[in-house]
Design a protein around this motif. Structure first.
Motif, PDB file in Angstrom:
ATOM      1  N   ARG A 116       0.707  -1.177  -0.026  1.00 39.34           N
ATOM      2  CA  ARG A 116      -0.037  -0.001   0.035  1.00 39.34           C
ATOM      3  C   ARG A 116       1.106   1.329  -0.152  1.00 39.34           C
ATOM      4  N   ASP A 117       2.155   1.153   0.160  1.00 34.23           N
ATOM      5  CA  ASP A 117       2.840   2.334  -0.047  1.00 34.23           C
ATOM      6  C   ASP A 117       4.323   2.201  -0.703  1.00 34.23           C
ATOM      7  N   LEU A 118       4.127   1.374  -1.919  1.00 23.10           N
ATOM      8  CA  LEU A 118       5.219   1.265  -2.823  1.00 23.10           C
ATOM      9  C   LEU A 118       5.556   2.554  -3.726  1.00 23.10           C
ATOM     10  N   LYS A 119       6.913   3.050  -3.449  1.00 27.01           N
ATOM     11  CA  LYS A 119       7.312   4.227  -3.951  1.00 27.01           C
ATOM     12  C   LYS A 119       8.915   4.264  -3.826  1.00 27.01           C
ATOM     13  N   ALA A 120       9.715   5.074  -4.506  1.00 30.04           N
ATOM     14  CA  ALA A 120      11.079   4.911  -4.613  1.00 30.04           C
ATOM     15  C   ALA A 120      11.656   5.231  -3.314  1.00 30.04           C
ATOM     16  N   GLY A 121      10.987   5.923  -2.332  1.00 27.80           N
ATOM     17  CA  GLY A 121      11.711   6.250  -1.251  1.00 27.80           C
ATOM     18  C   GLY A 121      11.653   5.114  -0.048  1.00 27.80           C
ATOM     19  N   ASN A 122      10.724   4.020  -0.643  1.00 37.10           N
ATOM     20  CA  ASN A 122      10.663   2.895   0.295  1.00 37.10           C
ATOM     21  C   ASN A 122      11.346   1.771  -0.352  1.00 37.10           C
ATOM     22  N   ILE A 123      12.408   2.159  -1.218  1.00 35.58           N
ATOM     23  CA  ILE A 123      13.032   0.820  -1.713  1.00 35.58           C
ATOM     24  C   ILE A 123      14.631   1.360  -1.523  1.00 35.58           C
ATOM     25  N   LEU A 124      15.072   0.453  -0.609  1.00 36.14           N
ATOM     26  CA  LEU A 124      16.489   0.728  -0.079  1.00 36.14           C
ATOM     27  C   LEU A 124      17.375  -0.123  -1.003  1.00 36.14           C
ATOM     28  N   LEU A 125      18.520   0.538  -1.125  1.00 32.08           N
ATOM     29  CA  LEU A 125      19.659  -0.189  -1.862  1.00 32.08           C
ATOM     30  C   LEU A 125      20.766  -0.586  -0.981  1.00 32.08           C
ATOM     31  N   ASP A 126      21.257  -2.073  -1.188  1.00 37.47           N
ATOM     32  CA  ASP A 126      22.351  -2.383  -0.398  1.00 37.47           C
ATOM     33  C   ASP A 126      23.612  -1.815  -0.980  1.00 37.47           C
ATOM     34  N   VAL A 127      24.783  -2.482  -0.738  1.00 39.09           N
ATOM     35  CA  VAL A 127      26.092  -2.099  -1.099  1.00 39.09           C
ATOM     36  C   VAL A 127      26.234  -2.209  -2.508  1.00 39.09           C
ATOM     37  N   ASP A 128      25.598  -3.395  -2.974  1.00 39.08           N
ATOM     38  CA  ASP A 128      25.653  -3.965  -4.531  1.00 39.08           C
ATOM     39  C   ASP A 128      24.447  -3.292  -5.075  1.00 39.08           C
ATOM     40  N   MET A 129      23.689  -2.497  -4.616  1.00 35.73           N
ATOM     41  CA  MET A 129      22.730  -1.567  -5.341  1.00 35.73           C
ATOM     42  C   MET A 129      21.666  -2.587  -5.658  1.00 35.73           C
ATOM     43  N   ASN A 130      21.459  -3.807  -4.769  1.00 34.60           N
ATOM     44  CA  ASN A 130      20.277  -4.574  -4.727  1.00 34.60           C
ATOM     45  C   ASN A 130      19.307  -4.181  -3.898  1.00 34.60           C
ATOM     46  N   PRO A 131      17.866  -4.186  -4.525  1.00 33.37           N
ATOM     47  CA  PRO A 131      16.794  -3.427  -3.797  1.00 33.37           C
ATOM     48  C   PRO A 131      16.240  -4.304  -2.727  1.00 33.37           C
ATOM     49  N   LYS A 132      15.721  -3.495  -1.614  1.00 31.45           N
ATOM     50  CA  LYS A 132      14.874  -4.039  -0.500  1.00 31.45           C
ATOM     51  C   LYS A 132      13.961  -3.280  -0.290  1.00 31.45           C
ATOM     52  N   VAL A 133      12.642  -3.922  -0.323  1.00 30.15           N
ATOM     53  CA  VAL A 133      11.399  -3.027  -0.274  1.00 30.15           C
ATOM     54  C   VAL A 133      11.287  -3.002   1.252  1.00 30.15           C
ATOM     55  N   ALA A 134      10.852  -1.730   1.726  1.00 31.73           N
ATOM     56  CA  ALA A 134      11.042  -1.529   3.145  1.00 31.73           C
ATOM     57  C   ALA A 134       9.608  -0.770   3.341  1.00 31.73           C
TER      58      ALA A 134
END
Length: 645
Positions: free
Chosen positions: A449-467
Motif C-alpha cells: 500500500r505504499d510502494l514508492k522510490a523512497g521505500n526501496i532501499l539499496l544495499d552495497v551492491d545496489m540490490n533493492p530491498k522493499v521497506a
C-alpha cells in the motif's frame, strides 16, 4: 621416551586418586593438531615446560572457581602457553577433575603426539596449549561442529518462527555473555506449552568483551537453524542449543563417597527417572497432537505484537548504538520520524527508525509494521532485527542498507549517473520479486500500500530491498481484496480505485509498481507535472502519450547515453503501462509481471488507457479515464489520509 612414560605415570596416579570424586568420565569429541606446527622431542626444553604447564593446570592448589585457568611457562623459543575451559554450569570441583582427566587423556592416548600446538574438545571442557601466545587472543582455527541429527517436525510456518526466535535468542545471549565477567550465558526460553529452548554460550574469560562478542556472533551465524540442536566450537568460544536440558542447573555433579549415600541419592533419582519414562511413554500421542495444532510461539491467526516478542530490544542499548540519536548518525527523516545509523558492540550496523511522538503513526501502525516484517524473509525485503516499545518510544531496528533509498539516486541530477540502465533493470526485477513474495509466496497475502522510490532501499551492491510496512495490510489465505475508510499512502503512486473509493487489492500494488518502473526508466517523479503538446501531464499520462505517438524512448533518462538495449527498455515501458491501466482486471499479476520481465518470448497485451489520465484541451470529456484534477496532490508525503467517496 622414558620422560613421556614418567609423565604419564604421574598424571595417571593423580587421576586414579581423584576420580572417586569426579562426576563422570568426559566424552572426547575432537582434536585439532595443526599440520604446519612444529614438533618437540621427549628430552627437549619445550617438553619440560609443557610438563610444568600441565602440572600447574592440574594442581590441587589450582582454583577453578570460574571454570577457567591459564598459564605460561618458559621463554621463547621454548615458551608454552596453555588454558583449560570448563563448561560454565559445572562446579569448581568437577572442573578440576575434568582438567586432570583431560590432561591424562591427552598424554596417554597421544592424540597430538609431539606437536607443539593442539586443541582438545570434550563434552564438558576444552584443553589447549601452544608455543604461540594464545592467551587473551581471539583464535578461529580449529573449529568443531556437531548438529543434532533429529530435524524439527514443524511445518514451514512454524519452522520460520523457530528460526526467528532461535536467532534472536542466541544473539541476545551472545551479548549477555560478552557483558558478563565469566563470559558466559546460560538460558531457558519457552517456545510453546510443551517445548523449551536451552542454550549455553561461553568464551574463554581472558578475551575482551568485543572479541568474545565477535567470536560468539560467528558461532551463531554458522549454527544450523533447521535441526533440534547444534553446537559450534572455536578455541576461543563455543555456542550450543538443544530442545532438552543438557546442562546442570544445580552445578552439583560429584559422586557420593559411600555406598549408603549412593543408595540414598541414586535410588530416588532412578525412581523419579523411571516414573518420568512411564509417564512420557503414555503421552506421545497427545504430545504429537499438540505439536500439530499448537503453534510454535503464538496462534498463526493472531496478528499480535507477541509474534515478534523475541525481537524486543532494550531502549538503552539502542540509545547507545546511535550515540543517543546524534545528528551525525541521522540518515534521514520521513513522515513518521527520523532514521539513524546505529552500531552495536558486535559491530553490526543497523538502521534505527524512531517514530516521532507527534507522528501520524500510532501504536496500531507501529505494531502492524512489527507484525508484518517479523513474518517476512526474502532477499528483496528489508529485515527487521528488533523493536523497542517503552513508554512513548516506538522504535524499529532494521538491517543497515548502505546506499540509502532509490529516490536518493533517482531524482538527483548528480547521483543519477550512478544508476546506469543495467543497475536499474536489476532493481526493477528485484522489486518485482519482493512484491511477488508479499502477494503470493509468504504465509499470508500482504498488500504493501505504499510502494514508492523512497521505500526501496539499496544495499552495497545496489540490490533493492522493499521497506516501510507501516501501511501494509495482511489478507487471509482466501482473501484477495478489501475496503477501507482511511486511505493512506502516497498520491501519485495510488491506484484510482484506492484513492477514490478506498478499495485495495494486490492490483493496487501492481499499479504502484508500474508508476515506480516509469520513474526508474525516466528519472522523473510521477508527482511532478510535465507539458506536452500544450497539455499538462503527470508521468503516467506523459508516458501514455509518448507510447501512443510511437516514441516511447523519449522517456528514457538522458544519463544512460546509448548504453541500453532499446528492445529491453521498450518492453519495460510496455509492462509498466499494463500495470497502470485504469481497469483493475486489465492489470497483470506480479507473477505474470515477473515472467514478462525475465522471458522476452512472452507476448504482451496492448495496454489500455491508464488511470488518473490528464486530458488535453483537444480531448473529449466523454473519453474513458479518471480526472485527477480534483483529488490528486503533488505532495508526495507518505501519510495522506482522505475520506473516500
Amino acid at each position: 621416551m622414558s620422560s613421556h612414560f614418567s609423565l604419564i605415570f604421574v598424571f595417571l596416579f593423580s587421576f586414579v586418586t581423584s576420580t572417586r570424586a569426579s562426576a563422570e568420565i568426559p566424552y572426547f569429541l575432537d582434536r585439532h593438531c595443526p599440520i604446519t606446527t612444529t614438533t618437540y622431542s621427549g628430552d627437549s626444553t619445550f617438553f619440560t615446560n609443557l610438563k610444568t604447564l600441565f602440572s600447574s593446570l592440574s594442581s590441587r592448589n589450582t582454583s577453578y572457581s570460574t571454570g577457567f585457568q591459564s598459564a605460561t611457562v618458559g621463554q621463547a623459543p621454548n615458551k608454552v602457553s596453555g588454558l583449560f575451559l570448563c563448561r560454565g554450569d559445572l562446579s569448581p570441583e568437577v572442573c578440576h577433575h575434568l582438567a586432570v582427566f583431560a590432561i591424562n587423556d591427552t598424554i596417554f592416548k597421544r592424540r597430538c603426539p609431539d606437536t607443539s600446538e593442539a586443541t582438545f574438545y570434550y563434552e564438558e571442557c576444552m584443553l589447549r596449549y601452544s608455543h604461540k601466545n594464545i592467551l587473551s587472543t581471539l583464535i578461529y582455527d580449529g573449529v568443531y561442529i556437531l548438529n543434532n541429527p533429529k530435524n524439527i517436525s514443524y511445518n514451514q510456518n512454524q519452522l520460520h518462527r523457530f528460526r526467528v526466535l532461535l536467532s534472536s535468542r542466541m544473539n541476545q545471549a551472545a551479548i549477555e555473555a560478552a557483558d558478563s565477567s565469566r563470559k558466559l550465558n546460560i538460558f531457558e526460553t519457552e517456545l510453546n506449552p510443551v517445548q523449551t529452548l536451552y542454550g549455553i554460550l561461553q568464551c574463554t574469560p581472558d578475551l575482551t568483551r568485543q572479541d568474545c562478542l565477535s567470536c560468539l556472533q560467528s558461532c551463531n551465524n554458522r549454527l544450523p537453524l533447521y535441526s533440534s540442536g547444534g553446537r559450534y566450537m572455536y578455541p576461543s568460544c563455543n555456542a550450543r542449543y538443544e530442545l532438552y536440558p543438557f546442562f546442570n542447573e544445580s552445578a552439583i555433579a560429584t559422586l557420593p563417597p559411600s555406598f549408603v549415600t549412593i543408595i540414598a541419592v541414586v535410588v530416588p533419582i532412578s525412581v523419579l527417572f523411571l516414573l518420568f519414562v512411564v509417564v512420557f511413554s503414555f503421552r506421545p500421542k497427545r504430545k504429537r497432537t499438540i505439536h500439530e495444532t499448537e503453534p510454535l510461539v503464538i496462534s498463526t491467526d493472531g496478528d499480535d505484537i507477541k509474534t515478534a516478542g523475541s525481537l524486543q530490544l532494550d531502549f538503552r542499548a539502542i540509545e547507545a548504538a546511535t550515540d543517543k540519536f546524534s545528528e551525525s548518525n541521522k540518515l534521514g527523516q520521513g513522515g513518521f520520524g527520523q532514521v539513524y545509523k546505529g552500531t552495536f558492540p558486535n559491530r553490526v550496523q543497523v538502521a534505527v527508525k524512531r517514530l516521532s511522538k507527534t507522528s501520524g503513526q500510532g501504536e496500531r501502525e507501529f505494531e502492524n509494521e512489527v507484525i508484518v516484517v517479523a513474518k517476512l524473509q526474502h532477499r528483496n525485503l528489508v529485515k527487521l532485527l528488533g523493536f523497542c516499545l517503552e513508554g512513548e518510544e516506538k522504535i524499529l531496528v532494521y538491517e543497515f542498507v548502505a546506499n540509502k533509498s532509490l529516490d536518493y539516486f533517482l531524482f538527483d541530477s548528480k547521483m543519477q549517473s550512478k544508476l546506469d540502465w543495467a543497475r536499474r533493470h536489476k532493481i526493477i526485477g528485484g522489486v518485482a520479486r519482493g512484491i511477488l513474495y508479499l502477494h503470493q509466496d509468504s504465509r499470508l497475502t500482504i498488500i504493501h500500500r505504499d510502494l514508492k522510490a523512497g521505500n526501496i532501499l539499496l544495499d552495497v551492491d545496489m540490490n533493492p530491498k522493499v521497506a516501510d510496512f507501516g501501511m501494509a495490510r495482511i489478507f487471509g489465505m482466501d482473501q484477495t481484496e478489501a475496503n477501507t475508510k482511511r486511505v493512506v499512502g502516497t498520491y501519485g503512486y495510488m491506484s484510482p480505485e484506492y484513492a477514490m473509493y478506498g478499495h485495495f487489492s494486490m492490483k493496487s500494488d501492481v499499479y504502484s509498481f508500474g508508476v515506480l518502473v516509469l520513474e526508474i526508466i525516466s528519472g522523473m517523479k510521477n508527482s511532478s507535472l510535465y507539458q506536452m503538446d500544450g497539455s499538462i501531464s503527470n508521468l503516467v499520462t506523459y508516458t501514455w502519450r509518448l507510447w501512443s505517438n510511437g516514441s516511447p524512448l523519449e522517456l528514457v533518462d538522458p544519463s544512460f547515453g546509448d548504453n541500453y538495449q532499446k528492445n529491453v527498455i521498450t518492453r519495460c515501458i510496455h509492462i509498466a503501462l499494463l500495470c497502470v491501466q485504469e481497469n483493475v482486471e486489465d492489470r497483470p499479476t506480479m507473477s505474470a509481471i515477473l515472467q514478462m520481465l525475465t522471458t522476452s518470448s512472452i507476448s504482451l497485451d496492448v495496454p489500455k488507457q491508464p488511470g488518473f489520465y490528464f486530458r488535453g484541451t483537444d480531448e473529449q470529456k466523454g473519453e474513458v479515464g479518471t480526472s485527477m484534477d480534483a483529488i490528486c496532490s503533488v505532495d508526495d508525503a507518505s501519510i495522506t489520509s482522505v475520506a473516500p467517496r
